[in-house]
Design a protein around this motif. Structure first.
Motif, PDB file in Angstrom:
ATOM      1  N   GLU A   2       0.837  -1.205   0.000  1.00  0.00           N
ATOM      2  CA  GLU A   2       0.000   0.000   0.000  1.00  0.00           C
ATOM      3  C   GLU A   2       0.874   1.258   0.000  1.00  0.00           C
ATOM      4  O   GLU A   2       1.965   1.261   0.594  1.00  0.00           O
ATOM      5  N   PRO A   3       0.401   2.344  -0.611  1.00  0.00           N
ATOM      6  CA  PRO A   3       1.197   3.576  -0.659  1.00  0.00           C
ATOM      7  C   PRO A   3       1.526   4.148   0.728  1.00  0.00           C
ATOM      8  O   PRO A   3       2.547   4.805   0.901  1.00  0.00           O
ATOM      9  N   ASN A   4       0.645   3.901   1.712  1.00  0.00           N
ATOM     10  CA  ASN A   4       0.874   4.452   3.050  1.00  0.00           C
ATOM     11  C   ASN A   4       1.665   3.503   3.953  1.00  0.00           C
ATOM     12  O   ASN A   4       1.762   3.719   5.165  1.00  0.00           O
ATOM     13  N   ALA A   5       2.252   2.467   3.375  1.00  0.00           N
ATOM     14  CA  ALA A   5       3.047   1.519   4.167  1.00  0.00           C
ATOM     15  C   ALA A   5       4.370   2.154   4.580  1.00  0.00           C
ATOM     16  O   ALA A   5       4.997   2.898   3.824  1.00  0.00           O
ATOM     17  N   THR A   6       4.787   1.877   5.792  1.00  0.00           N
ATOM     18  CA  THR A   6       6.086   2.358   6.262  1.00  0.00           C
ATOM     19  C   THR A   6       7.171   1.350   5.871  1.00  0.00           C
ATOM     20  O   THR A   6       6.876   0.192   5.545  1.00  0.00           O
ATOM     21  N   ILE A   7       8.392   1.802   5.931  1.00  0.00           N
ATOM     22  CA  ILE A   7       9.518   0.910   5.612  1.00  0.00           C
ATOM     23  C   ILE A   7       9.574  -0.236   6.616  1.00  0.00           C
ATOM     24  O   ILE A   7       9.913  -1.375   6.251  1.00  0.00           O
ATOM     25  N   ARG A   8       9.204   0.031   7.855  1.00  0.00           N
ATOM     26  CA  ARG A   8       9.185  -1.041   8.853  1.00  0.00           C
ATOM     27  C   ARG A   8       8.192  -2.129   8.454  1.00  0.00           C
ATOM     28  O   ARG A   8       8.479  -3.327   8.574  1.00  0.00           O
ATOM     29  N   GLU A   9       7.016  -1.729   7.970  1.00  0.00           N
ATOM     30  CA  GLU A   9       6.016  -2.704   7.539  1.00  0.00           C
ATOM     31  C   GLU A   9       6.516  -3.514   6.344  1.00  0.00           C
ATOM     32  O   GLU A   9       6.252  -4.720   6.235  1.00  0.00           O
ATOM     33  N   ILE A  10       7.249  -2.861   5.459  1.00  0.00           N
ATOM     34  CA  ILE A  10       7.809  -3.565   4.303  1.00  0.00           C
ATOM     35  C   ILE A  10       8.863  -4.578   4.764  1.00  0.00           C
ATOM     36  O   ILE A  10       8.934  -5.695   4.248  1.00  0.00           O
ATOM     37  N   ARG A  11       9.678  -4.170   5.758  1.00  0.00           N
ATOM     38  CA  ARG A  11      10.672  -5.104   6.307  1.00  0.00           C
ATOM     39  C   ARG A  11       9.983  -6.343   6.877  1.00  0.00           C
ATOM     40  O   ARG A  11      10.453  -7.468   6.696  1.00  0.00           O
ATOM     41  N   LEU A  30      16.387   2.951  -1.928  1.00  0.00           N
ATOM     42  CA  LEU A  30      15.799   3.313  -3.219  1.00  0.00           C
ATOM     43  C   LEU A  30      16.833   3.199  -4.328  1.00  0.00           C
ATOM     44  O   LEU A  30      16.489   3.041  -5.495  1.00  0.00           O
ATOM     45  N   ASP A  31      18.098   3.295  -3.938  1.00  0.00           N
ATOM     46  CA  ASP A  31      19.202   3.212  -4.896  1.00  0.00           C
ATOM     47  C   ASP A  31      20.269   2.301  -4.308  1.00  0.00           C
ATOM     48  O   ASP A  31      20.564   2.397  -3.112  1.00  0.00           O
ATOM     49  N   PRO A  32      20.869   1.421  -5.094  1.00  0.00           N
ATOM     50  CA  PRO A  32      21.865   0.481  -4.546  1.00  0.00           C
ATOM     51  C   PRO A  32      23.015   1.164  -3.817  1.00  0.00           C
ATOM     52  O   PRO A  32      23.583   0.601  -2.882  1.00  0.00           O
ATOM     53  N   LYS A  33      23.365   2.387  -4.238  1.00  0.00           N
ATOM     54  CA  LYS A  33      24.474   3.108  -3.613  1.00  0.00           C
ATOM     55  C   LYS A  33      24.007   4.176  -2.634  1.00  0.00           C
ATOM     56  O   LYS A  33      24.824   4.916  -2.069  1.00  0.00           O
ATOM     57  N   GLY A  34      22.698   4.248  -2.411  1.00  0.00           N
ATOM     58  CA  GLY A  34      22.161   5.275  -1.518  1.00  0.00           C
ATOM     59  C   GLY A  34      22.142   4.839  -0.061  1.00  0.00           C
ATOM     60  O   GLY A  34      22.652   3.779   0.303  1.00  0.00           O
ATOM     61  N   LYS A  35      21.530   5.686   0.768  1.00  0.00           N
ATOM     62  CA  LYS A  35      21.424   5.391   2.198  1.00  0.00           C
ATOM     63  C   LYS A  35      20.239   4.471   2.474  1.00  0.00           C
ATOM     64  O   LYS A  35      19.248   4.480   1.742  1.00  0.00           O
ATOM     65  N   SER A  36      20.350   3.717   3.557  1.00  0.00           N
ATOM     66  CA  SER A  36      19.236   2.862   3.967  1.00  0.00           C
ATOM     67  C   SER A  36      18.063   3.716   4.415  1.00  0.00           C
ATOM     68  O   SER A  36      18.243   4.749   5.066  1.00  0.00           O
ATOM     69  N   LEU A  37      16.873   3.286   4.070  1.00  0.00           N
ATOM     70  CA  LEU A  37      15.670   4.010   4.474  1.00  0.00           C
ATOM     71  C   LEU A  37      15.354   3.714   5.932  1.00  0.00           C
ATOM     72  O   LEU A  37      15.564   2.605   6.411  1.00  0.00           O
ATOM     73  N   ARG A  38      14.833   4.720   6.636  1.00  0.00           N
ATOM     74  CA  ARG A  38      14.490   4.568   8.048  1.00  0.00           C
ATOM     75  C   ARG A  38      13.132   3.887   8.203  1.00  0.00           C
ATOM     76  O   ARG A  38      12.267   4.002   7.329  1.00  0.00           O
ATOM     77  N   ASP A  39      12.942   3.225   9.324  1.00  0.00           N
ATOM     78  CA  ASP A  39      11.710   2.475   9.579  1.00  0.00           C
ATOM     79  C   ASP A  39      10.458   3.338   9.454  1.00  0.00           C
ATOM     80  O   ASP A  39       9.430   2.901   8.956  1.00  0.00           O
ATOM     81  N   GLU A  40      10.557   4.568   9.952  1.00  0.00           N
ATOM     82  CA  GLU A  40       9.357   5.410  10.028  1.00  0.00           C
ATOM     83  C   GLU A  40       9.002   6.090   8.706  1.00  0.00           C
ATOM     84  O   GLU A  40       7.929   6.713   8.589  1.00  0.00           O
ATOM     85  N   GLU A  41       9.842   6.006   7.691  1.00  0.00           N
ATOM     86  CA  GLU A  41       9.554   6.645   6.409  1.00  0.00           C
ATOM     87  C   GLU A  41       8.400   5.937   5.704  1.00  0.00           C
ATOM     88  O   GLU A  41       8.276   4.709   5.755  1.00  0.00           O
ATOM     89  N   ILE A  42       7.535   6.728   5.060  1.00  0.00           N
ATOM     90  CA  ILE A  42       6.333   6.211   4.394  1.00  0.00           C
ATOM     91  C   ILE A  42       6.575   6.181   2.890  1.00  0.00           C
ATOM     92  O   ILE A  42       7.114   7.128   2.309  1.00  0.00           O
TER      93      ILE A  42
END
Length: 286
Positions: A2-11, A30-42
């Motif tokens: 769902e669009p409103n899913a948090t990264i924690r829910e995806i994990r 979002l990118d192989p060389k980027g930073k890890s997304l935080r749990d609370e990000e939607i």
């Protein structure tokens, strides 16, 4: 998803499909060389379109930060005692279980023990970690650093041939006062930082000085806990006048300066109204 899913829910969904990779082991980007997304990000708030590709990386076996700190800090506490009590396998049978004639050696043991006992108490009752775990492999490297330096400096401070500081009691008393002030300051900053997350939130906030005078260093630096920590070891160096302690202090300063600069840059990046007067670790300089 769902669009409103948090990264924690995806994990958690990923973990359900692949039980081997529990959430703490997952790095979602979002990118192989980027930073890890935080749990609370939607998901819908991220710079993606109607479809998104997320990249997974296995971080390896993890260990909780509380456990990490307890292991790291318990080691130096007990290792120091092996040298202080001059166990037979340290300095030889002739010096076993003897005590030093210099009072500063006893004082150094008290200060060293106090420092690590304080750290253990803070780990259990004060610290609130934004990241719950670290890679298990790092614990070996960290322990070698803390435990190894504790043994090295303890060996020389408690050595039968150790000589006290050049300026005697004046130098020792000055160093002890500075040591206690820096320890009090370090503890005060940790409490102030902990209070920012009292409700369990992981949202980063700008720390500000409180009524406690020790926190007023926040007016000038972003990481006063590191400033006080370096001050503690400088004081211990002056107190013992020991080269290994001075080298440990120098390495602490270099490492904490790197950490402080990284946190300072993060504050500047995340908060447009961040106080402009602050420096990373040393007021007006660095």
């Amino acid at each position: 998803v769902e669009p409103n899913a948090t990264i924690r829910e995806i994990r958690l969904m990923f973990h359900k499909l692949y039980p081997r990779w529990y959430p703490a082991r997952q790095s979602i980007k979002l990118d192989p060389k980027g930073k890890s997304l935080r749990d609370e990000e939607i998901l819908q708030h991220l710079p993606v379109g109607t479809t998104a590709t997320l990249y997974f990386k296995d971080l390896g076996p993890q260990i909780g930060w509380t456990t990490v700190f307890l292991i790291e800090y318990t080691g130096p506490l007990f290792i120091y005692f092996l040298f202080y009590f001059r166990m037979p396998f340290v300095y030889g049978l002739d010096e076993r279980f003897t005590s030093s004639p210099h009072p500063v050696v006893n004082l150094a043991c008290i200060c060293h023990s106090f420092h690590y006992i304080k750290r253990l108490i803070e780990t259990v009752f004060v610290h609130r970690f934004s990241h719950g775990t670290m890679p298990l492999r790092n614990i070996v490297k960290n322990c070698l650093y803390y435990w190894g330096f504790a043994a090295w400096l303890a060996y020389y401070i408690n050595h039968p041939l150790y000589t006290p500081p050049s300026y005697g009691k004046k130098q020792i008393n000055f160093a002890v006062i500075m040591f206690l002030l820096c320890e009090a300051g370090n503890f005060s900053i940790h409490v102030a930082l902990s209070d920012l997350r009292r409700n369990g939130s992981k949202t980063r906030k700008i720390p500000y000085p409180t009524k406690n005078p020790f926190t007023w260093l926040f007016f000038f630096v972003s990481c006063p806990n590191y400033t006080y920590e370096v001050g503690t070891w400088i004081s211990f160096t002056v107190m013992t006048q020991c080269v290994p302690v001075g080298l440990f202090t120098l390495l602490c300063f270099i490492q904490m300066t790197i950490w402080a600069k990284d946190k300072h840059c993060t504050y500047l990046r995340e908060f447009k109204d961040y106080p402009s007067l602050r420096m990373p670790i040393i007021p007006f300089l660095l």
